[in-house]
Design an enzyme around this catalytic site. Sequence first.
Site, PDB file in Angstrom:
ATOM      1  CG  ASP A 185      10.526   2.796  -8.103  1.00  0.00           C
ATOM      2  OD1 ASP A 185       9.915   3.853  -8.324  1.00  0.00           O
ATOM      3  OD2 ASP A 185      10.341   1.752  -8.753  1.00  0.00           O
ATOM      4  CG  ASN A 206       7.106   7.702  -8.133  1.00  0.00           C
ATOM      5  OD1 ASN A 206       6.149   7.816  -8.897  1.00  0.00           O
ATOM      6  ND2 ASN A 206       7.696   6.527  -7.921  1.00  0.00           N
ATOM      7  CG  ASN A 232      -2.589   7.729  -6.861  1.00  0.00           C
ATOM      8  OD1 ASN A 232      -2.761   7.824  -5.652  1.00  0.00           O
ATOM      9  ND2 ASN A 232      -2.248   6.595  -7.456  1.00  0.00           N
ATOM     10  CG  HIS A 238       6.907   2.027  -6.001  1.00  0.00           C
ATOM     11  ND1 HIS A 238       7.134   1.780  -7.344  1.00  0.00           N
ATOM     12  CD2 HIS A 238       7.105   0.851  -5.362  1.00  0.00           C
ATOM     13  CE1 HIS A 238       7.468   0.509  -7.491  1.00  0.00           C
ATOM     14  NE2 HIS A 238       7.449  -0.075  -6.305  1.00  0.00           N
ATOM     15  N   GLY A 283      -5.155   7.490 -13.813  1.00  0.00           N
ATOM     16  CA  GLY A 283      -5.274   8.789 -13.142  1.00  0.00           C
ATOM     17  C   GLY A 283      -6.090   8.801 -11.863  1.00  0.00           C
ATOM     18  CD  GLU A 317      -0.987   3.553  -4.978  1.00  0.00           C
ATOM     19  OE1 GLU A 317      -0.850   4.416  -5.852  1.00  0.00           O
ATOM     20  OE2 GLU A 317      -0.932   2.335  -5.239  1.00  0.00           O
ATOM     21  CD  GLU A 371      19.038   3.583  -5.619  1.00  0.00           C
ATOM     22  OE1 GLU A 371      18.640   2.533  -5.129  1.00  0.00           O
ATOM     23  OE2 GLU A 371      19.634   4.482  -4.976  1.00  0.00           O
ATOM     24  CG  MET A 383       3.331   4.074 -15.972  1.00  0.00           C
ATOM     25  SD  MET A 383       3.747   3.827 -14.223  1.00  0.00           S
ATOM     26  CE  MET A 383       3.886   2.064 -14.188  1.00  0.00           C
ATOM     27  NE  ARG A 384       9.043   9.921 -20.933  1.00  0.00           N
ATOM     28  CZ  ARG A 384       9.698   9.464 -21.994  1.00  0.00           C
ATOM     29  NH1 ARG A 384       9.169   8.535 -22.738  1.00  0.00           N
ATOM     30  NH2 ARG A 384      10.881   9.948 -22.322  1.00  0.00           N
TER      31      ARG A 384
HETATM   32  C1  GAR Z   1      -0.560   3.480  -8.870  1.00  0.00           C
HETATM   33  O1  GAR Z   1      -0.795   2.285  -8.179  1.00  0.00           O
HETATM   34  C2  GAR Z   1       0.854   3.951  -8.633  1.00  0.00           C
HETATM   35  O2  GAR Z   1       1.315   3.679  -7.350  1.00  0.00           O
HETATM   36  C3  GAR Z   1       1.596   3.128  -9.661  1.00  0.00           C
HETATM   37  O3  GAR Z   1       0.780   3.129 -10.800  1.00  0.00           O
HETATM   38  C4  GAR Z   1      -0.570   3.255 -10.388  1.00  0.00           C
HETATM   39  C5  GAR Z   1      -1.184   4.413 -11.124  1.00  0.00           C
HETATM   40  O4  GAR Z   1      -2.564   4.449 -10.900  1.00  0.00           O
HETATM   41  N1  GAR Z   1       2.863   3.699  -9.938  1.00  0.00           N
HETATM   42  C6  GAR Z   1       3.925   2.977 -10.274  1.00  0.00           C
HETATM   43  O5  GAR Z   1       3.903   1.762 -10.389  1.00  0.00           O
HETATM   44  C7  GAR Z   1       5.182   3.782 -10.527  1.00  0.00           C
HETATM   45  N2  GAR Z   1       6.305   2.940 -10.650  1.00  0.00           N
HETATM   46  P1  GAR Z   1      -3.416   5.739 -11.251  1.00  0.00           P
HETATM   47  O6  GAR Z   1      -3.055   6.134 -12.690  1.00  0.00           O
HETATM   48  O7  GAR Z   1      -4.845   5.289 -11.153  1.00  0.00           O
HETATM   49  O8  GAR Z   1      -3.072   6.818 -10.265  1.00  0.00           O
END
Ligand code: GAR
Length: 200
Positions: A145, A107, A13, A109, A11, A174, A143, A90-91
Amino acid sequence: MKVAVLISGRGSNLQAILKAENNKKLGNAEINLIVSSNPNAAGLEFAKNYNKYTIVLDPKNHADKTKYDSKLKSILLENNIELIVLAGFMRVLSHSFVDYFKNQIINIHPSLLPAFPGLNIHERVLDYGVKYSGCTVHFVNAEIDGGPIIAQRVVEVLDGDSPDSLAARILVKEHILLPEVIKKISEKKISVNQRRVKVN
Ligand code: GAR
């Protein structure tokens, strides 16, 4: 603009978004709801610290993906959510779900899409030997990503990088990029024409 943030884990982000909101740096966006797919997500603590309404939607309590996504959809509609932010969620959402909320789901990525979609991104980046990686915020379509790209930030890959060191430098970007994009969407400064996204 009413916003829901969907998480599954750490979490960080989400924390960056909540901090931006607290510092009045999120434009017209209001974080109304946090949904976690994981009851033990560390990110739930941030939601609590900021007194945010939180719902845990554990896949274990839902018979299948269709039921899960329809429950999620009804929660979002009940709360009049206008923008859905996947922040480490992550779903993979079903086609009908993403079609219903077309151009309302974004999203983040941790790669420069369309390179390195999916999982184990930083390992694959290092194995491939690219010199630059980064992060991408994109609209979500059917699709994985693969939706229209809104914004990207570039991070140099260094000779001594491990997946963790690269991930950590990308994460810093990010945390800046995602709140910036939410702000711009809330100020109606982002428009989509087919795959081309214009940011004013
Ligand atoms: C982040 O790096 C995000 O970009 C990635 O998971 C991490 C979550 O971190 N997302 C993916 O890989 C989606 N396919 P966080 O829970 O600390 O925000």
